[in-house]
Design a protein around this motif. Structure first.
Motif, PDB file in Angstrom:
ATOM      1  N   LEU A  94      16.612  58.258 -67.794  1.00 50.18           N
ATOM      2  CA  LEU A  94      16.831  57.993 -66.390  1.00 50.18           C
ATOM      3  C   LEU A  94      16.488  56.293 -65.813  1.00 50.18           C
ATOM      4  N   LEU A  95      15.570  56.013 -66.587  1.00 51.37           N
ATOM      5  CA  LEU A  95      14.868  54.684 -66.217  1.00 51.37           C
ATOM      6  C   LEU A  95      15.772  53.411 -66.733  1.00 51.37           C
ATOM      7  N   ILE A  96      16.509  53.493 -67.806  1.00 50.40           N
ATOM      8  CA  ILE A  96      16.848  52.388 -68.698  1.00 50.40           C
ATOM      9  C   ILE A  96      18.159  51.845 -68.045  1.00 50.40           C
ATOM     10  N   PRO A  97      19.383  53.050 -67.577  1.00 53.34           N
ATOM     11  CA  PRO A  97      20.339  52.226 -66.432  1.00 53.34           C
ATOM     12  C   PRO A  97      19.881  51.589 -65.513  1.00 53.34           C
ATOM     13  N   PRO A  98      19.033  51.981 -64.506  1.00 55.56           N
ATOM     14  CA  PRO A  98      18.628  51.264 -63.299  1.00 55.56           C
ATOM     15  C   PRO A  98      18.324  49.927 -63.654  1.00 55.56           C
ATOM     16  N   LEU A  99      17.391  49.732 -64.788  1.00 56.69           N
ATOM     17  CA  LEU A  99      17.042  48.036 -65.256  1.00 56.69           C
ATOM     18  C   LEU A  99      18.157  47.400 -65.589  1.00 56.69           C
ATOM     19  N   LEU A 100      19.285  47.860 -65.974  1.00 55.01           N
ATOM     20  CA  LEU A 100      20.424  46.979 -66.216  1.00 55.01           C
ATOM     21  C   LEU A 100      21.145  46.613 -64.839  1.00 55.01           C
ATOM     22  N   GLY A 101      20.886  47.639 -64.028  1.00 53.46           N
ATOM     23  CA  GLY A 101      21.574  47.276 -62.506  1.00 53.46           C
ATOM     24  C   GLY A 101      20.763  46.138 -61.948  1.00 53.46           C
ATOM     25  N   ILE A 102      19.540  46.336 -61.985  1.00 52.03           N
ATOM     26  CA  ILE A 102      18.401  45.197 -61.527  1.00 52.03           C
ATOM     27  C   ILE A 102      18.599  43.790 -62.223  1.00 52.03           C
ATOM     28  N   LYS A 103      18.805  43.734 -63.444  1.00 52.02           N
ATOM     29  CA  LYS A 103      19.131  42.588 -64.036  1.00 52.02           C
ATOM     30  C   LYS A 103      20.430  42.029 -63.822  1.00 52.02           C
ATOM     31  N   GLY A 104      21.524  42.738 -63.429  1.00 52.48           N
ATOM     32  CA  GLY A 104      22.741  42.170 -63.008  1.00 52.48           C
ATOM     33  C   GLY A 104      22.782  41.630 -61.715  1.00 52.48           C
ATOM     34  N   PHE A 105      21.934  42.673 -60.853  1.00 48.59           N
ATOM     35  CA  PHE A 105      21.799  41.980 -59.431  1.00 48.59           C
ATOM     36  C   PHE A 105      21.164  40.855 -59.134  1.00 48.59           C
ATOM     37  N   LEU A 106      19.921  40.580 -60.137  1.00 45.39           N
ATOM     38  CA  LEU A 106      19.144  39.312 -59.771  1.00 45.39           C
ATOM     39  C   LEU A 106      19.990  38.280 -60.204  1.00 45.39           C
ATOM     40  N   LEU A 107      20.690  38.194 -61.361  1.00 47.08           N
ATOM     41  CA  LEU A 107      21.555  37.165 -62.144  1.00 47.08           C
ATOM     42  C   LEU A 107      22.702  36.864 -61.261  1.00 47.08           C
ATOM     43  N   SER A 108      23.585  37.767 -60.528  1.00 48.22           N
ATOM     44  CA  SER A 108      24.494  37.649 -59.827  1.00 48.22           C
ATOM     45  C   SER A 108      24.190  37.051 -58.269  1.00 48.22           C
ATOM     46  N   PHE A 109      22.887  37.489 -57.691  1.00 46.61           N
ATOM     47  CA  PHE A 109      22.416  36.962 -56.600  1.00 46.61           C
ATOM     48  C   PHE A 109      22.066  35.440 -56.762  1.00 46.61           C
ATOM     49  N   SER A 110      21.423  35.291 -57.852  1.00 44.31           N
ATOM     50  CA  SER A 110      21.337  33.613 -58.019  1.00 44.31           C
ATOM     51  C   SER A 110      22.353  32.864 -58.083  1.00 44.31           C
ATOM     52  N   ILE A 111      23.289  33.285 -59.018  1.00 41.40           N
ATOM     53  CA  ILE A 111      24.407  32.443 -59.169  1.00 41.40           C
ATOM     54  C   ILE A 111      25.185  32.171 -57.732  1.00 41.40           C
TER      55      ILE A 111
END
Length: 205
Positions: A94-111
């Motif tokens: 349950l926890l691993i998939p949301p971690l990928l979503g958070i990583k994608g969010f932070l990277l995309s928001f920064s760019i």
């Protein structure tokens, strides 16, 4: 009769392929949300974005020496390490998939923040800061997440795993972390030139 050989980096099982698709999908969803959040932020937040980016420039320039290297290592390795630890808990499903979503969010928001605040200069800055390192980190994280999600799923379903498969996972994980450490070392070497380039690019009128 010849025995079927499995390469070190192969993902032969259907479940692992499903895991890789799931991780990539969560990363993509997070990236889209990060981009949308940056775009939807009203004009009053433009100054906050600029402060965020200038703070980032300061961090890039200050992080040098052993302390800077340690911070970069921790910042880069903490999420992959957490994913690997979650492999040994059924809750990791349950926890691993949301971690990928958070990583994608932070990277995309920064760019997106770079691009929104500085236009074409932001695009060049994003390429300099997030180009090769982001591609490598995302690829390693996706691979580890798919493997660890599969391991957590087997643990939750009480499936036995041959010892040889466990050893091959640790070999792959070790190679992933070696790649990340090399990438951090190269970032540390080029941190000052990149910081000077970014300040010249973004602060120039």
């Amino acid at each position: 009769m010849k025995r079927k050989q499995i390469r070190l980096w192969s993902l032969p099982s259907l479940r692992r392929k499903r895991g890789l698709i799931l991780m990539a999908g969560m990363f993509a969803i997070g990236a889209m949300l990060g981009c949308c959040w940056s775009v939807w932020m009203n004009e009053n937040s433009g100054e906050a974005l600029r402060d965020y980016l200038q703070g980032y420039l300061s961090v890039v320039e200050v992080q040098s020496g052993v302390d800077g290297l340690a911070r970069r290592l921790w910042h880069t390795l903490q999420l992959p390490l957490l994913v690997v630890l979650l492999r040994f808990a059924s809750l990791g499903v349950l926890l691993i998939p949301p971690l990928l979503g958070i990583k994608g969010f932070l990277l995309s928001f920064s760019i997106s923040s770079f691009v929104k605040s500085y236009g074409w200069k932001g695009e060049a800055a994003s390429l300099a800061v997030f180009g090769p390192s982001a591609i490598l980190e995302a690829a390693v994280l996706l691979y580890l997440a798919a493997e660890c999600w599969e391991g957590a799923l087997r643990l939750g379903s009480r499936q036995d795993v041959p010892a040889s498969k466990g050893k091959s996972f640790f070999k792959r994980a070790a190679l992933c972390f070696v790649l990340l450490i090399v990438e951090v070392a190269l970032e540390q070497v080029f941190a000052h030139p990149i910081g000077v380039f970014l300040r010249w690019l973004l602060m120039a009128e």
